[in-house]
Design an enzyme around this catalytic site. Structure first.
Site, PDB file in Angstrom:
ATOM      1  N   HIS A   1      88.672  32.289 -11.269  1.00  0.00           N
ATOM      2  CA  HIS A   1      88.062  31.232 -10.439  1.00  0.00           C
ATOM      3  C   HIS A   1      89.064  30.636  -9.461  1.00  0.00           C
ATOM      4  O   HIS A   1      88.885  29.504  -8.986  1.00  0.00           O
ATOM      5  CB  HIS A   1      87.510  30.061 -11.296  1.00  0.00           C
ATOM      6  CG  HIS A   1      86.366  30.421 -12.191  1.00  0.00           C
ATOM      7  ND1 HIS A   1      86.233  29.906 -13.462  1.00  0.00           N
ATOM      8  CD2 HIS A   1      85.302  31.230 -11.999  1.00  0.00           C
ATOM      9  CE1 HIS A   1      85.127  30.383 -14.018  1.00  0.00           C
ATOM     10  NE2 HIS A   1      84.548  31.194 -13.146  1.00  0.00           N
TER      11      HIS A   1
ATOM     12  N   ARG B   1      80.251  33.042 -23.498  1.00  0.00           N
ATOM     13  CA  ARG B   1      81.597  33.450 -23.948  1.00  0.00           C
ATOM     14  C   ARG B   1      82.171  32.410 -24.903  1.00  0.00           C
ATOM     15  O   ARG B   1      81.950  31.212 -24.723  1.00  0.00           O
ATOM     16  CB  ARG B   1      82.528  33.596 -22.750  1.00  0.00           C
ATOM     17  CG  ARG B   1      82.229  34.827 -21.923  1.00  0.00           C
ATOM     18  CD  ARG B   1      83.099  34.889 -20.688  1.00  0.00           C
ATOM     19  NE  ARG B   1      82.275  34.951 -19.504  1.00  0.00           N
ATOM     20  CZ  ARG B   1      82.708  34.703 -18.278  1.00  0.00           C
ATOM     21  NH1 ARG B   1      83.964  34.368 -18.063  1.00  0.00           N
ATOM     22  NH2 ARG B   1      81.895  34.776 -17.246  1.00  0.00           N
TER      23      ARG B   1
ATOM     24  N   GLU C   1      83.229  29.555  -2.414  1.00  0.00           N
ATOM     25  CA  GLU C   1      84.191  30.664  -2.455  1.00  0.00           C
ATOM     26  C   GLU C   1      84.051  31.564  -1.233  1.00  0.00           C
ATOM     27  O   GLU C   1      85.040  32.083  -0.723  1.00  0.00           O
ATOM     28  CB  GLU C   1      83.993  31.454  -3.761  1.00  0.00           C
ATOM     29  CG  GLU C   1      84.379  30.623  -4.968  1.00  0.00           C
ATOM     30  CD  GLU C   1      83.829  31.138  -6.285  1.00  0.00           C
ATOM     31  OE1 GLU C   1      84.597  31.737  -7.036  1.00  0.00           O
ATOM     32  OE2 GLU C   1      82.642  30.929  -6.567  1.00  0.00           O
TER      33      GLU C   1
ATOM     34  N   ASN D   1      80.633  40.348  -2.139  1.00  0.00           N
ATOM     35  CA  ASN D   1      80.998  40.200  -3.547  1.00  0.00           C
ATOM     36  C   ASN D   1      80.240  41.284  -4.314  1.00  0.00           C
ATOM     37  O   ASN D   1      79.044  41.131  -4.590  1.00  0.00           O
ATOM     38  CB  ASN D   1      80.616  38.788  -4.021  1.00  0.00           C
ATOM     39  CG  ASN D   1      81.003  38.547  -5.468  1.00  0.00           C
ATOM     40  OD1 ASN D   1      81.444  39.454  -6.172  1.00  0.00           O
ATOM     41  ND2 ASN D   1      80.826  37.315  -5.906  1.00  0.00           N
TER      42      ASN D   1
ATOM     43  N   ARG E   1      85.585  39.910  -2.155  1.00  0.00           N
ATOM     44  CA  ARG E   1      86.076  39.263  -3.370  1.00  0.00           C
ATOM     45  C   ARG E   1      86.553  40.362  -4.320  1.00  0.00           C
ATOM     46  O   ARG E   1      85.835  41.328  -4.575  1.00  0.00           O
ATOM     47  CB  ARG E   1      84.939  38.495  -4.031  1.00  0.00           C
ATOM     48  CG  ARG E   1      85.392  37.917  -5.345  1.00  0.00           C
ATOM     49  CD  ARG E   1      84.236  37.335  -6.115  1.00  0.00           C
ATOM     50  NE  ARG E   1      84.734  36.756  -7.340  1.00  0.00           N
ATOM     51  CZ  ARG E   1      84.096  36.828  -8.491  1.00  0.00           C
ATOM     52  NH1 ARG E   1      82.946  37.455  -8.584  1.00  0.00           N
ATOM     53  NH2 ARG E   1      84.609  36.269  -9.567  1.00  0.00           N
TER      54      ARG E   1
END
Ligand code: AMP
Length: 398
Positions: free
Chosen positions: A181, A242, A385, A7, A92
């Site tokens: 996601h 955010r 993940e 990743n 990823r």
């Protein structure tokens, strides 16, 4: 079969080496400050080898990958004897646009298509590409697979992914909801079906990925039918930093009044908003929970806003799917904060949800936290993940 999962961020690179014979992690680690100075923490998980945690020069991602391979194969810290023991690499990749509805073996054409998606994810895709290129340079012909955050959501119908702006922006420019996601929502929904002992094709699930970034996904028959993040990961729920959903008119008002540029504005909305912006204290739920308990009202408000938003979006997805069989909590907050789960679930009385508060106190493992007579099952499932990336890689190259 041993698979290296990568990743890559702009100055970091996370990795796990997974033995797919038993799906166990053999080693994991993190390169940081790539291009600045460099640091590598490498943790072997088999063979009783020590942890390596040192500064070292990492001018580019190529040196970072070389350092990772060096540690994975070294006598002192290694878990395999040579690079040839690594059968494949799974990467990823954040944005696959409308081109990728599933994972793919990386070819030159795939690299071109990932490059074409850079305008959609200008911070993430270039870093992912750099990671892949560095791996190809260092590891040569080892087969590599790209797993996209957006791919799972490509099953959304037009009524869910379209924005109500002139159609040409979709047709000519790809302006639409993509969602993120996806790998996490896919993992926890299939794990939920296993725990419930029912085929995923029969289930209506709502997955709440609540971490630094948060998104909710409605999953019907194993397919994403709606999700709260959009064209970018900025929208939906208020997050750590955010803003989540926001009236575009607010942006114009603030920019005009304070004479700030669109770049500055987006920096505020991405990095200084969310629960950090409202509380003025922290983006971390542990800090907010502590401060709220001590009487800090803005921290209380930030938490209450988050719970309310999650409940509101879950409710809208239950309505969209005409019901739900299970609600899943995952990621840093979802897996660890029992008070957050309790507060959110307190909105779900109308769904017939009943929480087993004793079960809800536990954390960090797959568990059902609703009572046996609850009409909707509520689960906590730690996301994984990396395992999804490794499984897809095995399926495609094995
Ligand atoms: P993630 O992005 O999934 O790694 O989630 C990171 C976030 O999870 C942190 O910023 C915290 O807000 C939250 N978190 C982690 N552990 C806990 C905990 N024990 N209680 C509350 N929140 C937590």
């Amino acid at each position: 079969m041993k698979i290296l999962v990568i990743n890559a961020g702009s100055s970091s690179l996370k990795y796990q080496l997974i033995d797919m014979d038993n799906e166990s992690v053999m080693a994991k680690g993190l390169c940081e400050r790539i291009g600045i100075d460099g640091h590598l923490k490498h943790t072997p998980l088999v063979g009783g080898k020590p942890v390596y945690d040192e500064n070292l020069s990492l001018p580019t991602h190529s040196e970072a990958i070389s350092a990772v391979i060096d540690k994975l194969t070294s006598a002192e810290y290694g878990v395999v004897s040579s690079m040839q023991d690594i059968d494949a690499v799974g990467h990823r990749v954040v944005h696959g646009g409308e081109k990728f509805a599933s994972s793919v073996v990386i070819t030159d054409e795939v690299m071109d298509a990932i490059r074409e998606c850079i305008p959609f994810a200008p911070l993430h895709n270039p870093a992912n590409i750099t990671g892949i290129e560095a791996c190809r340079k260092v590891m040569g012909d080892v087969p590599m697979v790209a797993v996209f955050d957006t791919a799972f959501h490509q099953s959304m119908p037009g009524k869910a992914f379209m924005y109500a702006v002139p159609y040409e922006y979709y047709k000519n420019d790809g302006i639409r909801r993509y969602g993120f996601h996806g790998t996490s929502h896919r993992y926890v929904s299939s794990r939920a079906a296993e725990i419930l002992g029912r085929p995923i094709e029969e289930l209506k699930l709502i997955s709440c990925h609540m971490g630094n970034g948060s998104s909710i996904c409605a999953i019907e028959n194993g397919k994403s039918v709606d999700t709260s993040m959009g064209f970018t990961p900025l929208v939906g729920l208020p997050m750590g930093t955010r803003c989540g959903d926001l009236d575009a008119g607010v942006i114009q008002f603030i920019m005009n009044k304070y004479h700030i540029s669109i770049d500055e504005m987006l920096n505020i909305l991405n990095k200084k908003s969310g629960v950090l912006g409202v509380s003025g204290v922290s983006s971390d739920f542990r800090d907010l929970e502590k401060a709220a308990e001590e009487g800090n009202e803005r921290c209380r408000l930030a938490l209450d806003m988050f719970y309310y938003w999650v409940a509101k979006v879950v409710g809208s997805y239950a309505a969209a799917m005409n019901g739900t069989d299970a609600i899943i909590f995952t990621a840093g907050i979802g897996e660890n904060s029992s008070s957050t789960r309790s507060a959110i679930a307190s909105y779900f009385g109308y769904l017939g949800v009943r929480i087993d508060e004793e079960a809800n106190k536990k954390r960090g493992e797959d568990m059902v936290i609703s009572t046996p007579d609850s009409k909707v099952t509520v689960l906590v499932i730690p996301t994984n993940e990396e395992l999804v990336i490794a499984r897809d890689t095995k399926k495609l190259v094995g």
